[in-house]
Every structure is written in C-alpha cells, then in structure tokens.
Scaffold this active site. Structure first.
Site, PDB file in Angstrom:
ATOM      1  N   GLU A   4       4.527   2.415   0.415  1.00 49.61           N
ATOM      2  CA  GLU A   4       5.163   1.994   1.660  1.00 49.61           C
ATOM      3  C   GLU A   4       5.497   0.506   1.618  1.00 49.61           C
ATOM      4  O   GLU A   4       6.459   0.054   2.229  1.00 49.61           O
ATOM      5  CB  GLU A   4       4.242   2.268   2.861  1.00 49.61           C
ATOM      6  CG  GLU A   4       4.864   1.777   4.166  1.00 49.61           C
ATOM      7  CD  GLU A   4       4.065   2.083   5.408  1.00 49.61           C
ATOM      8  OE1 GLU A   4       2.833   2.106   5.348  1.00 49.61           O
ATOM      9  OE2 GLU A   4       4.692   2.297   6.449  1.00 49.61           O
ATOM     10  N   GLU A   5       4.681  -0.250   0.889  1.00 51.79           N
ATOM     11  CA  GLU A   5       4.828  -1.706   0.904  1.00 51.79           C
ATOM     12  C   GLU A   5       5.844  -2.256  -0.093  1.00 51.79           C
ATOM     13  O   GLU A   5       6.026  -3.467  -0.188  1.00 51.79           O
ATOM     14  CB  GLU A   5       3.469  -2.369   0.669  1.00 51.79           C
ATOM     15  CG  GLU A   5       2.414  -1.978   1.699  1.00 51.79           C
ATOM     16  CD  GLU A   5       2.834  -2.299   3.141  1.00 51.79           C
ATOM     17  OE1 GLU A   5       3.554  -3.289   3.338  1.00 51.79           O
ATOM     18  OE2 GLU A   5       2.468  -1.539   4.050  1.00 51.79           O
ATOM     19  N   ASP A  23       0.585   5.372   0.937  1.00 49.61           N
ATOM     20  CA  ASP A  23       0.584   4.444   2.064  1.00 49.61           C
ATOM     21  C   ASP A  23      -0.734   3.690   1.924  1.00 49.61           C
ATOM     22  O   ASP A  23      -1.798   4.208   2.274  1.00 49.61           O
ATOM     23  CB  ASP A  23       0.642   5.213   3.389  1.00 49.61           C
ATOM     24  CG  ASP A  23       0.617   4.288   4.591  1.00 49.61           C
ATOM     25  OD1 ASP A  23       0.465   3.068   4.404  1.00 49.61           O
ATOM     26  OD2 ASP A  23       0.733   4.795   5.722  1.00 49.61           O
ATOM     27  N   ASP A  32      -2.168  -5.129   4.657  1.00 47.48           N
ATOM     28  CA  ASP A  32      -1.227  -4.196   4.025  1.00 47.48           C
ATOM     29  C   ASP A  32      -0.954  -4.626   2.590  1.00 47.48           C
ATOM     30  O   ASP A  32      -0.965  -3.824   1.661  1.00 47.48           O
ATOM     31  CB  ASP A  32       0.119  -4.196   4.766  1.00 47.48           C
ATOM     32  CG  ASP A  32       0.110  -3.417   6.068  1.00 47.48           C
ATOM     33  OD1 ASP A  32      -0.516  -2.348   6.116  1.00 47.48           O
ATOM     34  OD2 ASP A  32       0.757  -3.883   7.023  1.00 47.48           O
ATOM     35  N   ASP A  40       8.644  -2.046   9.527  1.00 45.46           N
ATOM     36  CA  ASP A  40       7.343  -2.295  10.133  1.00 45.46           C
ATOM     37  C   ASP A  40       6.859  -3.677   9.716  1.00 45.46           C
ATOM     38  O   ASP A  40       7.056  -4.107   8.589  1.00 45.46           O
ATOM     39  CB  ASP A  40       6.312  -1.250   9.665  1.00 45.46           C
ATOM     40  CG  ASP A  40       6.573   0.108  10.291  1.00 45.46           C
ATOM     41  OD1 ASP A  40       7.246   0.144  11.338  1.00 45.46           O
ATOM     42  OD2 ASP A  40       6.117   1.107   9.719  1.00 45.46           O
ATOM     43  N   LEU A  72      -2.179   1.268   3.375  1.00 45.48           N
ATOM     44  CA  LEU A  72      -2.948   1.040   4.594  1.00 45.48           C
ATOM     45  C   LEU A  72      -2.226   1.705   5.757  1.00 45.48           C
ATOM     46  O   LEU A  72      -1.177   1.237   6.194  1.00 45.48           O
ATOM     47  CB  LEU A  72      -3.108  -0.461   4.849  1.00 45.48           C
ATOM     48  CG  LEU A  72      -4.299  -0.784   5.749  1.00 45.48           C
ATOM     49  CD1 LEU A  72      -5.605  -0.392   5.076  1.00 45.48           C
ATOM     50  CD2 LEU A  72      -4.317  -2.248   6.096  1.00 45.48           C
ATOM     51  N   ASP A  73      -2.791   2.810   6.212  1.00 45.50           N
ATOM     52  CA  ASP A  73      -2.215   3.509   7.363  1.00 45.50           C
ATOM     53  C   ASP A  73      -2.926   3.055   8.632  1.00 45.50           C
ATOM     54  O   ASP A  73      -4.142   2.875   8.631  1.00 45.50           O
ATOM     55  CB  ASP A  73      -2.379   5.029   7.200  1.00 45.50           C
ATOM     56  CG  ASP A  73      -1.759   5.775   8.365  1.00 45.50           C
ATOM     57  OD1 ASP A  73      -0.531   5.676   8.539  1.00 45.50           O
ATOM     58  OD2 ASP A  73      -2.500   6.434   9.124  1.00 45.50           O
ATOM     59  N   GLU A  97       3.340   9.987   3.766  1.00 45.46           N
ATOM     60  CA  GLU A  97       2.495  10.249   4.931  1.00 45.46           C
ATOM     61  C   GLU A  97       2.485  11.753   5.265  1.00 45.46           C
ATOM     62  O   GLU A  97       1.442  12.394   5.257  1.00 45.46           O
ATOM     63  CB  GLU A  97       2.960   9.427   6.149  1.00 45.46           C
ATOM     64  CG  GLU A  97       2.720   7.932   5.959  1.00 45.46           C
ATOM     65  CD  GLU A  97       3.084   7.085   7.172  1.00 45.46           C
ATOM     66  OE1 GLU A  97       2.289   6.194   7.531  1.00 45.46           O
ATOM     67  OE2 GLU A  97       4.175   7.290   7.752  1.00 45.46           O
TER      68      GLU A  97
END
Ligand code: MN
Ligand code: MN
Length: 352
Positions: A94-95, A113, A72, A66, A115-116, A280
């Site tokens: 996630e990052e 996560d 983010d 992504d 920033l979703d 998530e």
C-alpha cells in the site's frame, strides 16, 4: 514458560510435511519475524525516541491519497527488509506506488498492507498488517507484473497480524483459518484457536453510519431494517460496532459473528468504497471463506474479481455467510422495490 499449544513454526512444519509448499511456509515465517519487530515498536510507540513522533504524519500521500503516517513508513520498511531474503519475487505494498521487484527468479508474490488502521495509531486502538501470498506464474510475458493481479482465489495463503491487547496472527494456508497469539517474552506465536468458524445468527453489524446519506439505496435499506429492530421486518434488535480499523472488526467478527460493510457511495473518491482489493479485501476474503464466512462487493464474490491495478478499491462486505447473502438480496431486489410508492412508505411491511 511451557505452553501446550503448538508454535507457528511447528504448525508450518507439519503443513509442509503434509505436502504444503516450503516457500510459502518460509514467507509466512519472514512476515511473522517482521510483525514481531513491529509489535515491539507499536507497544512502546510514543517512548521510541529514535523515531521522534512515531504517530506523526510522514508528509507524503499514498497512491490512494491516504495520509501516510511515520509508522506506515516504518512498517513498510520492516516488512520490506524481512521479505528481502525470502522466496518472494515481487512485493506490492500500500505504501509504494509501484510493485517492488526483489528477485524475478523467485516463486512468490506478496501483496501487503503494512499497517492497517493507521489513522488509529495515536488512539491506542488495535491496528494490523494484512498480507496475501500468490504464486508467480511459471511462464508468460509480464508474469512478474501480473503476479499481483490474479484473482484472489489464486492465493496460496493469506492472513493478518493484529497489534492490540494481544498481538496475534490470523492465518490461512487454505486448510482452515487459525489464530496464533504472540508471546512477546519468547517471540513465538502459539496456536490459540484452530479452525475458526464464523458464528451465524448473531446480531452485530459494523459500518460507518455517518456516511448514510451517501450510500446506495440497497445499503440504506439493509441498515434501516437492522435499526428498526424488533418493530421492523427483521423482528429483532441489533447492535452496531465501529472501530474504524478493519483488522479489529475482522478479529471480532471471527470471534463472535456479525457483518462488516464498507460500501461505495456517491462522494468523489468513494465510487468503489475505500478498501483495496489486492492487499485488503482479497486476503480478508480468503480468511473468512476458510472460516465458513463470506465476502463480496455487495453482490459478487471478492475472490473471483480480476484486479486491473495494484491499488484499486472495491466495495467490501464480509462476515457471517447468512448476513452477507442477505445484503446481496437487498441489492438484487432493489430495482423491483417501489420504495417511493405511498402505499409502501413503510418499506418493511412491503418486504414482509
Ligand atoms: Mn488498510
Ligand atoms: Mn495501511
């Protein structure tokens, strides 16, 4: 301002007094502190000269491919800092390609996560932060490495922050799902909905319908029957909602029922849908089960799946239990359904 509803701090203190883990309470407070900071930045987004183009691309891709946005990365930094002094041993974000070990002697693991829905930053729609808190196993080789790969049913707590018209925390400490709303003037989250129960029998569904041609047959059949409305096998009309921000969809479904689907499809890179199991689907599933809802990969309970990697994807269906169970039935009926038989060209009739 004098609110009568209890603060998050009071709620956590009462939970601890009733036997809840102090380290979990402390971690939730650390995350709330991060969310408070991030909410303030999001609220003035384009005005933040210190960040330049807050909504621009960060220039890197995540492990999952992504596009990373600057926000983010900012969110990842904010929560990384807020967890640094908390009782958290390891953070899987996630990052970050790899889980980050903060202090291996600490008792908890956090999957996050930061920033979703970040593709929605520049559209001024709701975005959020999703988190899961796991215990670090007390012993065993690789206990830190595997702490984040426990099945979701082992979560001690889970939640998400939503940055929308209001900033709110949807939290479960495994005693129901509760919603706290942030008063930005005082910095306190206040309990605004206790023991949320997902309404059943409502008529809304959320799916990215532009992917219809790529979906598995069971999903196409399920959506076909919803779209057929009163003249189809369901005998009633449905409404579609699609914000393309999972936290926004989840908050809406908690408020008024319905179902969310992000199925696998036939495109390369979508073999297991797009959503991530560990940070998530797992936390969202615990929140929905604690609210009387359900969450599956279409058939199997999400919370029973055993992750094999931090960033693995999973097809994801969650919402009102009646609807999630119906989707599972469409999957299980699929092999015996004779959709192509001319006699049953109107599959809705066949189903009846
Ligand atoms: Mn996300
Ligand atoms: Mn994200």
């Amino acid at each position: 301002m004098g609110y009568t509803t209890e603060t998050l701090e009071k709620h956590l203190a009462d939970w601890r007094a009733a036997g809840g883990r102090a380290d979990v309470a402390e971690t939730v407070e650390a995350l709330a502190a991060g969310a408070r900071q991030l909410a303030a930045k999001i609220a003035i987004g384009p005005l933040l000269s210190e960040m330049g183009e807050l909504t621009g691309n960060g220039g890197m891709d995540t492990a999952g491919g992504d596009q990373q946005k600057r926000l983010d990365l900012e969110a990842d930094t904010v929560f990384g800092a807020s967890l640094r002094t908390s009782p958290v041993a390891v953070v899987g974000s996630e990052e970050q390609d790899e889980a980050q070990v903060l202090d291996a002697t600490r008792p908890l693991a956090v999957a996050i996560d930061p920033l979703d829905g970040s593709s929605n930053i520049d559209t001024n729609l709701s975005i959020g932060t999703i988190f899961a808190i796991f215990p670090v196993p007390a012993s065993g080789t690789g206990r830190i490495d595997t702490a984040l790969l426990q099945p979701g049913r082992e979560q001690l707590a889970a939640g998400f922050f939503i940055y929308g018209p209001q900033t709110a925390l949807v939290l479960t400490l495994r005693k129901g799902t509760h919603i706290f709303t942030l008063d930005p003037a005082t910095g306190h989250f206040h309990l605004t909905r206790a023991n949320v129960m997902v309404p059943e029998g409502r008529n809304e569904y959320a799916i990215n319908a532009s992917n219809y041609r790529h979906w598995p047959e069971a999903i196409r059949d399920y959506i076909d029957d919803l779209m057929a409305g009163v003249s189809g096998p369901r005998g009633k009309d449905f409404n579609m909602r699609w914000v393309a921000s999972m936290v926004a969809e989840a908050y809406r479904i908690l408020a008024r029922g319905g179902i969310y689907l992000y199925p696998r499809d036939t495109r390369r890179g979508y073999e297991n849908g797009r959503l991530r199991l560990v940070y998530e689907a797992n936390p969202m599933s615990l929140l929905f089960e604690e609210a009387g809802g359900a969450a599956t990969d279409g058939v199997n309970r999400i919370l029973d799946l055993v992750p094999t990697s931090l960033h693995q994807r999973v097809p994801f269906v969650f919402g009102s239990t009646d609807k999630v169970q119906r989707v599972a039935r469409y999957h299980m009926d699929a092999p015996t359904r004779q959709r192509s038989a001319p006699l049953f060209a109107e599959r809705g009739l066949f189903r009846l």
